[in-house]
Write an enzyme that holds these catalytic residues in place. Sequence first.
Site, PDB file in Angstrom:
ATOM      1  N   HIS A 140      -2.073   4.677  16.501  1.00 38.44           N
ATOM      2  CA  HIS A 140      -1.031   3.770  16.042  1.00 38.44           C
ATOM      3  C   HIS A 140       0.226   4.028  16.866  1.00 38.44           C
ATOM      4  O   HIS A 140       0.554   5.181  17.184  1.00 38.44           O
ATOM      5  CB  HIS A 140      -0.739   3.973  14.556  1.00 38.44           C
ATOM      6  CG  HIS A 140      -1.908   3.689  13.660  1.00 38.44           C
ATOM      7  ND1 HIS A 140      -2.176   2.445  13.148  1.00 38.44           N
ATOM      8  CD2 HIS A 140      -2.891   4.508  13.198  1.00 38.44           C
ATOM      9  CE1 HIS A 140      -3.260   2.491  12.398  1.00 38.44           C
ATOM     10  NE2 HIS A 140      -3.717   3.741  12.420  1.00 38.44           N
ATOM     11  N   GLN A 142       2.984   1.349   3.314  1.00 39.66           N
ATOM     12  CA  GLN A 142       2.746   0.288   4.303  1.00 39.66           C
ATOM     13  C   GLN A 142       3.266  -1.041   3.788  1.00 39.66           C
ATOM     14  O   GLN A 142       3.131  -1.367   2.602  1.00 39.66           O
ATOM     15  CB  GLN A 142       1.246   0.183   4.610  1.00 39.66           C
ATOM     16  CG  GLN A 142       0.883  -0.838   5.676  1.00 39.66           C
ATOM     17  CD  GLN A 142      -0.605  -0.812   5.994  1.00 39.66           C
ATOM     18  OE1 GLN A 142      -1.280   0.174   5.708  1.00 39.66           O
ATOM     19  NE2 GLN A 142      -1.103  -1.890   6.581  1.00 39.66           N
ATOM     20  N   ASN A 185      -2.477  -1.462  12.387  1.00 44.14           N
ATOM     21  CA  ASN A 185      -3.325  -2.369  13.169  1.00 44.14           C
ATOM     22  C   ASN A 185      -4.734  -2.366  12.616  1.00 44.14           C
ATOM     23  O   ASN A 185      -5.067  -1.583  11.721  1.00 44.14           O
ATOM     24  CB  ASN A 185      -3.310  -1.982  14.654  1.00 44.14           C
ATOM     25  CG  ASN A 185      -3.733  -0.541  14.879  1.00 44.14           C
ATOM     26  OD1 ASN A 185      -4.651  -0.045  14.234  1.00 44.14           O
ATOM     27  ND2 ASN A 185      -3.043   0.154  15.796  1.00 44.14           N
ATOM     28  N   PHE A 210       1.132  10.658   1.987  1.00 43.76           N
ATOM     29  CA  PHE A 210       0.506  10.077   3.188  1.00 43.76           C
ATOM     30  C   PHE A 210       1.445   9.033   3.791  1.00 43.76           C
ATOM     31  O   PHE A 210       2.298   9.387   4.614  1.00 43.76           O
ATOM     32  CB  PHE A 210      -0.851   9.482   2.841  1.00 43.76           C
ATOM     33  CG  PHE A 210      -1.602   8.952   4.041  1.00 43.76           C
ATOM     34  CD1 PHE A 210      -1.601   9.630   5.257  1.00 43.76           C
ATOM     35  CD2 PHE A 210      -2.317   7.761   3.951  1.00 43.76           C
ATOM     36  CE1 PHE A 210      -2.293   9.139   6.349  1.00 43.76           C
ATOM     37  CE2 PHE A 210      -3.004   7.275   5.039  1.00 43.76           C
ATOM     38  CZ  PHE A 210      -2.994   7.956   6.242  1.00 43.76           C
ATOM     39  N   ARG A 269       0.856  -1.195   0.000  1.00 46.61           N
ATOM     40  CA  ARG A 269       0.000   0.000   0.000  1.00 46.61           C
ATOM     41  C   ARG A 269       0.890   1.241   0.000  1.00 46.61           C
ATOM     42  O   ARG A 269       1.788   1.355   0.842  1.00 46.61           O
ATOM     43  CB  ARG A 269      -0.914  -0.003   1.223  1.00 46.61           C
ATOM     44  CG  ARG A 269      -1.911   1.138   1.252  1.00 46.61           C
ATOM     45  CD  ARG A 269      -2.671   1.138   2.559  1.00 46.61           C
ATOM     46  NE  ARG A 269      -3.683   2.173   2.626  1.00 46.61           N
ATOM     47  CZ  ARG A 269      -4.234   2.634   3.747  1.00 46.61           C
ATOM     48  NH1 ARG A 269      -3.854   2.112   4.910  1.00 46.61           N
ATOM     49  NH2 ARG A 269      -5.140   3.574   3.721  1.00 46.61           N
ATOM     50  N   PHE A 303       4.156   1.025   8.856  1.00 50.81           N
ATOM     51  CA  PHE A 303       4.106   2.008   7.772  1.00 50.81           C
ATOM     52  C   PHE A 303       5.068   3.144   8.104  1.00 50.81           C
ATOM     53  O   PHE A 303       5.432   3.378   9.261  1.00 50.81           O
ATOM     54  CB  PHE A 303       2.683   2.526   7.544  1.00 50.81           C
ATOM     55  CG  PHE A 303       2.099   3.274   8.713  1.00 50.81           C
ATOM     56  CD1 PHE A 303       2.294   4.652   8.852  1.00 50.81           C
ATOM     57  CD2 PHE A 303       1.339   2.620   9.682  1.00 50.81           C
ATOM     58  CE1 PHE A 303       1.754   5.354   9.911  1.00 50.81           C
ATOM     59  CE2 PHE A 303       0.796   3.313  10.746  1.00 50.81           C
ATOM     60  CZ  PHE A 303       1.003   4.680  10.867  1.00 50.81           C
ATOM     61  N   LEU A 350      -3.110  10.652  13.524  1.00 53.77           N
ATOM     62  CA  LEU A 350      -2.897   9.230  13.801  1.00 53.77           C
ATOM     63  C   LEU A 350      -2.349   8.978  15.205  1.00 53.77           C
ATOM     64  O   LEU A 350      -2.189   7.813  15.589  1.00 53.77           O
ATOM     65  CB  LEU A 350      -1.939   8.631  12.763  1.00 53.77           C
ATOM     66  CG  LEU A 350      -2.412   8.655  11.303  1.00 53.77           C
ATOM     67  CD1 LEU A 350      -1.352   8.042  10.398  1.00 53.77           C
ATOM     68  CD2 LEU A 350      -3.733   7.910  11.154  1.00 53.77           C
TER      69      LEU A 350
END
Length: 656
Positions: free
Chosen positions: A528, A465, A504, A462, A457, A515, A524
């Site tokens: 995370h 991952q 997660n 951004f 990903r 990531f 975030l």
Amino acid sequence: MEALDEFDREVPLTMTFCRRISGEDFEKQASMCTECALRHLFRSIDRNPAIAERAVGKGKQDECEQRGLLSFLWVRGRPWDPGIPRSAQAKFFHAVQGDRNYCNSMDTLEMHQRLEQLKRRIHRVHLYAQAGTNTSTTKETPSSLVKTSIFAPPVFVKFQPVPRPEGDPKNDPGISDLSLQPFIYPVCTPEGVVFDLLSILPWLKKYGTNPSNGEKLDRKSLIELKFAKNNEGEYHCPVLFTVFTNNSHIVAIRTTGNVYAFEAVEQLNIKAKNFRDLLTDEPFSRQDIITLQDPTNLDKFNVSNFYHVKNNMKVTDPDEEKAKQDPSYYLKNTNTETRETLHELYKEFKGDEVLAATMKAPEKKKVDKLNAAHYSTGKVSASFTSTAMVPETTHEAAAIDEDVLRYQFVKKKGYVRLHTNKGCLNLELHCDLTPKTCENFIRLCKTNYYDGTIFHRSIRNFVIQGGDPTGTGTGGVSCWGKPFRDEFRSNLSHSGRGILSMANSGPNSNKSQFFITFRSCAYLDKKHTIFGRVVGGFDTLTAMENVESDPKTDRPKEEICIQSTVVFVDPYEEADAQIAEERKKTQQKEAALETNGKMSQPQQRSPGPQAYRQGVGKYISRAVTKRASEDEPSTSTATSSTKKRPSWGFGDFSSW
């Protein structure tokens, strides 16, 4: 007959209810009918009350004539005999007239009962005629024809245990004298003691005696009993149709085994001097009448006087003892749903293993100076208030979890390099702030878990991952094989480029995926776990960001994979080595203290002083006492040698 015109081809013309025929004649004709003809016949009887009344009228008329015969026997002569008193003649004619009136009057309930009895008799004859058996022989095991009977329940069924009555169990005819339980296959001795065949045979095989009195008994002397049941499944007299109770006088015929009420045998056999079985018409003698239950003589049924009860003699069945180990043995009546549930439960039940695991005493952790907590295990107070625990009288310090102890010695950062097909990334891990998350990442890198995995990903501006061996974003496991908790720190935030964080699927669900941010993502935080940052290879990170991705799945169109990982600094190895060194020093100190303690133990004391006598002053020598008394001066000398102390003051004013 109008109601049976459509069945004339199947039903014989002689089987008609237009005229009143006896039940015996009708039963003889029933043996020639087919099952279908009987069904049509019984259906017609149920639909036409007039036919039903004519069908049972002959049977009731026969009973009335039998009552008149009994009245005739009562007056002991012909009623027109001049030698008989007029009162007796009047009583006889009055009884006969009453029976005629009784015969002509019949309510719906009585007609229904008599009709059902007649149906059962007809169907019994029909079944045994079709099966080729004699109607006088009673079978406990039903044939296939009985199972397809149009009646519910069938007449001939296997004896079922009757419910145990309240009070003395021996007053019930359905109770075996050996097992004191309801019988299934009843037999009796010549004395009239009832046993169950399944219980008495093992007893005779082992002891060969009568359980009630201890006398010798063999299998040949047992008499098979044939009880009759009504529609409700209750034992009753087949002649009088009276239900057997605790107060019934019950007898059996030795030659046939049929069981009757004593009133029927007394009136129709003994007083009439007609010693023939009331059902089979087989001859018997007066001595063949066996009393099974007499309410006026209950000494025979006193359980406490039984021989096997007094001597506590039992016959154990190995199969039954084995079956008793199964809990389902004690479930007498269960429906289909309960049986299926129990079957599934026994198939998947692991309660014994769980119980065995809980019954094991927990292993005591070795407590030393490093992992000893400042609080106790609490076993002393728990055992004091609980009877299920082993009493504890000494307080023991609780042991701290080994991971908590190790993380206290982790004071450094960790460093790892990721070799990708776009270049290398140097990562700094916050082992001192998030020790569990960093340990998971370092262990996976050491086991080459990430080698060959791809970044599945990538979203420009951004994150990117990876860490999933399956490459789908749904796989991956931690180094412990299960998810571990989040570790949020207030001084760690997703601010800036190159922040390393855990991916997660919800709270406390961290596994192996991670990531790296391309820019600040402060929203975030507290979602995370941040456990590192990129400290080298930002050009590689830029090259990874420039790879185009599928806008629908965010999957990079060009594969970006991790070729290998290298761990430069592992603070956890240093922590383990430090803990081992500290424990080694502690053990050496304890060993030295034990050695010094043994060396400093006092030498054995010399024996005590010599005793010269018993009692007070036993350690004082008499010679020393004698010498001391000789050296002591006399009392007068001591008095004179003492100086007079001068007196000061006014005295007693005697000189004034």
